[in-house]
Scaffold this active site. Structure first.
Site, mmCIF file in Angstrom:
data_model
loop_
_atom_site.group_PDB
_atom_site.id
_atom_site.type_symbol
_atom_site.label_atom_id
_atom_site.label_comp_id
_atom_site.label_asym_id
_atom_site.label_seq_id
_atom_site.Cartn_x
_atom_site.Cartn_y
_atom_site.Cartn_z
ATOM 1 N N ARG A 91 0.866 -1.583 0.004
ATOM 2 C CA ARG A 91 -0.250 0.088 -0.093
ATOM 3 C C ARG A 91 0.476 1.662 -0.046
ATOM 4 O O ARG A 91 0.003 2.057 -0.584
ATOM 5 C CB ARG A 91 -0.811 -0.179 1.122
ATOM 6 C CG ARG A 91 -2.032 1.197 1.143
ATOM 7 C CD ARG A 91 -3.282 0.501 1.927
ATOM 8 N NE ARG A 91 -4.161 -0.296 1.495
ATOM 9 C CZ ARG A 91 -5.259 0.441 0.830
ATOM 10 N NH1 ARG A 91 -5.879 1.745 0.842
ATOM 11 N NH2 ARG A 91 -6.304 -0.807 0.993
ATOM 12 N N GLU B 112 -9.934 6.559 7.036
ATOM 13 C CA GLU B 112 -8.046 6.009 6.884
ATOM 14 C C GLU B 112 -8.544 7.531 6.635
ATOM 15 O O GLU B 112 -6.815 8.109 6.785
ATOM 16 C CB GLU B 112 -7.659 5.234 6.489
ATOM 17 C CG GLU B 112 -7.388 3.580 7.371
ATOM 18 C CD GLU B 112 -7.504 2.458 6.332
ATOM 19 O OE1 GLU B 112 -7.923 1.817 5.542
ATOM 20 O OE2 GLU B 112 -6.364 1.597 6.745
HETATM 21 N N1 MTE Z 1 -11.890 5.376 14.448
HETATM 22 C C1 MTE Z 1 -12.093 5.157 16.052
HETATM 23 N N2 MTE Z 1 -12.646 5.811 16.634
HETATM 24 N N3 MTE Z 1 -11.600 3.968 16.193
HETATM 25 C C2 MTE Z 1 -10.752 3.010 16.079
HETATM 26 O O1 MTE Z 1 -10.691 2.173 16.132
HETATM 27 N N4 MTE Z 1 -9.938 2.815 13.428
HETATM 28 C C3 MTE Z 1 -9.747 3.565 12.018
HETATM 29 C C4 MTE Z 1 -10.624 3.968 11.907
HETATM 30 N N5 MTE Z 1 -11.205 5.320 11.918
HETATM 31 C C5 MTE Z 1 -11.113 4.036 14.140
HETATM 32 C C6 MTE Z 1 -11.597 4.433 13.748
HETATM 33 C C7 MTE Z 1 -9.200 2.222 11.033
HETATM 34 S S1 MTE Z 1 -7.618 1.597 11.413
HETATM 35 C C8 MTE Z 1 -10.328 2.162 10.266
HETATM 36 S S2 MTE Z 1 -8.945 0.709 9.163
HETATM 37 C C9 MTE Z 1 -10.959 2.419 9.966
HETATM 38 O O2 MTE Z 1 -11.494 2.896 11.134
HETATM 39 C C10 MTE Z 1 -11.874 0.812 9.657
HETATM 40 O O3 MTE Z 1 -13.112 1.015 10.444
HETATM 41 P P1 MTE Z 1 -14.374 1.442 9.053
HETATM 42 O O4 MTE Z 1 -14.193 0.611 7.993
HETATM 43 O O5 MTE Z 1 -15.973 1.114 9.582
HETATM 44 O O6 MTE Z 1 -14.258 3.185 8.759
HETATM 45 N N1 HPA Z 2 -5.940 -2.416 4.375
HETATM 46 C C1 HPA Z 2 -6.178 -2.574 5.966
HETATM 47 N N2 HPA Z 2 -5.298 -3.999 6.751
HETATM 48 C C2 HPA Z 2 -5.344 -4.902 5.326
HETATM 49 C C3 HPA Z 2 -5.203 -5.026 4.018
HETATM 50 C C4 HPA Z 2 -4.923 -3.076 3.959
HETATM 51 O O1 HPA Z 2 -5.163 -2.691 2.496
HETATM 52 N N3 HPA Z 2 -5.125 -6.184 3.808
HETATM 53 C C5 HPA Z 2 -4.791 -6.859 4.666
HETATM 54 N N4 HPA Z 2 -4.660 -6.626 5.879
HETATM 55 MO MO1 MOS Z 3 -7.062 -0.253 10.247
HETATM 56 S S1 MOS Z 3 -4.928 0.559 9.466
HETATM 57 O O1 MOS Z 3 -7.041 -0.532 7.754
HETATM 58 O O2 MOS Z 3 -6.995 -1.679 10.722
#
Ligand code: MTE
Ligand code: HPA
Ligand code: MOS
Length: 772
Positions: free
Chosen positions: A306, A709
């Site tokens: 990535r 993210e």
């Molecule tokens: N927001 C909160 N409050 N707490 C979290 O742990 N994790 C982040 C983001 N926002 C996180 C967060 C990460 S690393 C990811 S990948 C996404 O939330 C995952 O959730 P989503 O796919 O519902 O966005």
């Molecule tokens: N993003 C986050 N988590 C993951 C991914 C990715 O692309 N692939 C495997 N785990």
């Molecule tokens: Mo988020 S780093 O893809 O849990």
């Protein structure tokens, strides 16, 4: 629709149940890990007598107590649960002890006497590169003719971009509870983004079948990627002790152990050479991208992929060569962290663009705009995906205007000319972030929906709630599909026995995936009910409508609950599954070519900072953000994600410094030495807006876009604003290299370099100019 988080009232009143709050049987044992104190070595012997004699101790478990596989690694099986004779980082788990109390377990765990034969340790990226120590084979991506194009570029710069890692610092640390069930079954309550993986690892460790292990997670107090693979270690250790004692075991890491034992964001270095023309347009780029993976592969493969796939950020790189080195070091195995390598790739190109602008004495924003992807031409990434949804140019223009970027840049120049000690800086940086797991197979989700005869709905899906608002959004979707008020929908704990074989809740994709799966389940129920109503009252099924808790079938009108009761009496099934897989995507992990991403999420930020040139302290004065969440499902939650993600990124790039000594011991393993942002670091002026009228052009759930993210990377504007302020202390055209995190020490180092060079009247040592 802006609706508050489903658990907001529970969070603020302390009633939300996290794993540690769940009432448990009186025969519960508490567990703690014993861990390695050295970075690399062979264990000659472990004397456990003092541990076993410690008050309250009931059992200990080490590698030989694991009935099945001693591993929690997901992709490669290279992560031992308990070190099997060799330790590969300081903090590595050696054994776990179960005792009648939490403190008793912790005290006992520290009493083992371990005799090590130390082995040479490789601790950082440079050392690993020199030794060619890698967790995975080196990868290369090339497009165009980078060497030739570099050679003919009128300007060239060479340099190194350095950035540190980051601890997740979730407020709730790692925790698991293992509760033995009849006939060898095991129930786990785990704070995990990936219940299915915890299930699999525990089953393998206990030599049980998957159908004997159930993993549940109602919520996490933050995950941020740190609970994608790491919880399997905690759960497996608890399960082994529960298996051995036949009693429930709770294993909760204290903060120091959590920070020492579990993986973090990868720190990266990038040695680059860039060729460009007099307008700042990049002609060629070559980069050696290297990260500290730690002792094992964990998710380092996809994380580094990535990074490779985001080294372009929003810019077209016509001739480019990237070498991606996944370095093996005798440090903790680094893992997923919000952005998953994307932020690291983007910091590299943003620093490069900034250097180009300083060399040419141009406004960095101009140089950025000159390099943006086009919409019809210059729109194919170096990994072969066509950027079909590019909105970066108009988005950035809107933000530049609304934030008065150009006017403020002039004001700041005037300020800096008049002030000797406090300098100011400003930067606008864009974000283009690819949405989907790069590994195509993970882009899927399942849901299970029950309707009860009082008209209420219980929903399960494969996603986990970590504070990001997933459960709220999915409940909104189901309410919308069934024409019900939100109060009629309840999303229950994620549970491997309800929805099987799920992906991690990660890659920002969980609403895209689980939202669509839940929609499919809700639509199946609605169709069944519509069919039943149509047959009963002699109307077309399409004429049956669901709205505000009512159902309309021709002249007939019922509450949803009345219809459900009638349907149940007529033996209509009121339960359904739903499934979704992302269309259009496909990616070859070997060549790193294809369409890894369903679409891109965009955004841009302007940061203005002040830098105290005597102390090196920085302050975030003002931040303007314009972020693209497509047709936002819940603007209130999305704004929270943007603000939180941005500030978490500011922490990474300015104050959160991980520091290992020369023996590979991490010294920053508590908030006393590791500085995360707090309320006082909130910018004095913080203007966040979601981009209006920009639905996702792909068919995502209600045309929304993932938002978890991407906002983290908006914080790169803060790093570059600091760089801008530092550069004002030198002469124009100086590079002012700054390493991340830009702590006061790093700022003072950069200032000293800039001033020394200004005095000597020479170009900075790091950037070298081609003959011009
Ligand atoms: N927001 C909160 N409050 N707490 C979290 O742990 N994790 C982040 C983001 N926002 C996180 C967060 C990460 S690393 C990811 S990948 C996404 O939330 C995952 O959730 P989503 O796919 O519902 O966005
Ligand atoms: N993003 C986050 N988590 C993951 C991914 C990715 O692309 N692939 C495997 N785990
Ligand atoms: Mo988020 S780093 O893809 O849990």
């Amino acid at each position: 629709m802006s609706i508050r988080h489903e658990s907001a009232h529970l969070h603020v009143s302390g009633q939300a149940l996290y794993a540690d709050d769940i009432p448990l049987p009186a025969n519960l044992l508490h567990a703690a890990f014993g861990s390695s104190t050295i970075a690399h070595g062979r264990i000659r012997s472990i004397d456990m007598s003092a541990v076993l004699a410690s008050p309250g101790v009931v059992a200990v478990a080490g590698a030989s107590d694991i009935p099945g596989e001693n591993n929690y690694g997901s992709i490669l099986h290279d992560d031992p649960i308990f070190a099997p004779g060799i330790v590969q980082y300081a903090g590595a788990p050696l054994f776990a002890v179960a005792a009648t109390g939490y403190t008793a377990a912790r005290k006992a765990a520290g009493r083992a006497r371990v005799d090590y034969e130390p082995l040479p340790a490789i601790l950082d990226i440079r050392a690993a590169l020199a030794a060619q120590s890698m967790v995975l084979p080196t990868e290369r991506v090339e497009r165009g003719r980078p060497s030739e194009a570099l050679a003919r570029s009128p300007y060239r710069l060479r340099g190194t971009v350095l950035m540190g890692g980051q601890d997740h610092f979730y407020l709730e640390g790692q925790i698991a509870i293992a509760i033995p069930q009849e006939e060898g079954g095991m129930l786990l309550i785990s704070s995990t983004q990936h219940p299915a993986e915890v299930q699999q690892v525990v089953a393998q460790a206990l030599a049980r079948r998957a159908n004997q292990v159930i993993v549940q997670c109602r919520r996490m107090g933050g995950g941020f990627g740190g609970k994608e693979t790491q919880p399997a270690l905690i759960a497996a250790a608890a399960a082994v002790l529960a298996h051995k004692t036949g009693r429930p075991v709770k294993l909760r890491l204290d903060r120091d152990t959590d920070m020492l034992m579990t993986g973090k964001r990868h720190d990266f270095l990038a040695d680059y050479e860039v060729g460009f023309d007099s307008t700042g347009r990049i002609i060629a780029l070559t980069v050696l991208l290297a990260s500290r993976c730690g002792y094992s592969a964990d998710l380092s493969g996809p994380v580094n992929d990535r990074a490779v796939a985001h080294i372009d950020n929003a810019y077209f790189l016509e001739n480019v060569a990237i070498v991606s080195c996944r370095c093996k070091t005798h440090t903790v195995s680094n893992t997923a962290f919000r952005g998953f390598g994307g932020p690291q790739g983007m910091v590299v190109i943003e620093q490069i663009i900034d250097s180009i602008a300083r060399k040419l004495r141009l406004d960095p924003l101009e140089v950025r705009e000159r390099n943006f992807y086009g919409t019809d031409t210059r729109n194919v990434t170096h990994y072969g995906q066509t950027v079909e949804d590019n909105i970066i140019q108009p988005l950035v223009e809107r933000l530049a205007a609304s934030s008065e970027y150009r006017k403020r840049r002039e004001q700041i120049a005037r300020w800096n000319a008049q002030h000797g000690v406090i300098k100011r800086g400003i930067a606008l940086t864009p974000v283009k972030f690819g949405i989907s797991f790069t590994a195509t197979m993970w882009n899927k989700a399942g849901a299970l929906l029950h309707v009860y005869t009082d008209g209420t709905v219980l929903l399960n899906h494969g996603g986990t709630e970590m504070g990001q608002g997933l459960f709220t959004k999915v409940a909104q979707i189901v309410a919308c599909e069934l024409g019900l008020p939100l109060t009629a929908i309840r999303v229950s704990a994620t549970d491997t026995s309800k929805v099987p074989n799920t992906s991690a809740t990660a890659a920002s994709s969980s609403t895209d995936l689980n939202g669509k799966a839940a929609q499919a389940a809700a639509q199946a129920i609605r169709q069944r009910l519509a069919q039943f109503a149509a047959e009963t009252w002699g109307v077309e099924p399409a004429k049956v409508t669901f709205q505000d808790g009512q159902v309309f079938a021709g002249e007939e009108r019922f509450t949803f609950a009345e219809l459900v009761r009638l349907a149940n009496g007529a033996r209509v099934s009121l339960s359904s599954t739903g499934y979704y897989r992302t269309p259009k995507i496909g990616w070859d992990k070997k060549t790193l070519q294809g369409r890894p991403f369903f679409y891109y999420a965009y955004g841009a930020a302007v940061s203005e900072v002040s830098v105290d040139t005597l102390t090196g302290e920085t302050q975030l004065l003002r931040v303007d953000i314009l972020h693209d969440a497509g047709s936002s499902l819940n603007p209130a939650i999305d704004l929270g994600q943007v603000e939180g993600g941005f500030l978490q990124g500011v922490g990474w790039l300015t104050s959160e410094e991980l520091w290992w000594n020369s023996q590979g011991e991490l010294h920053t393993h508590a908030p006393s030495t590791y500085k995360i942002p707090t309320a006082r670091d909130w910018p004095s002026l913080f203007r966040v807006e979601l981009l209006e009228g920009a639905p996702n052009r792909e068919d995502t759930i209600y045309r929304s876009k993932a938002v978890g993210e991407p906002p983290l990377m908006l914080s790169i504007s803060t790093l570059l604003a600091i760089r801008d302020a530092i550069a004002s202390c030198g002469s124009s055209g100086q590079l002012a290299e700054i390493t991340a995190p830009a702590t006061p020490e790093a700022v003072l180092r950069a200032l000293a370099a800039v001033r020394a060079e200004a005095k000597a009247g020479v170009a900075p040592a790091i950037g070298t100019e081609a003959a011009v």
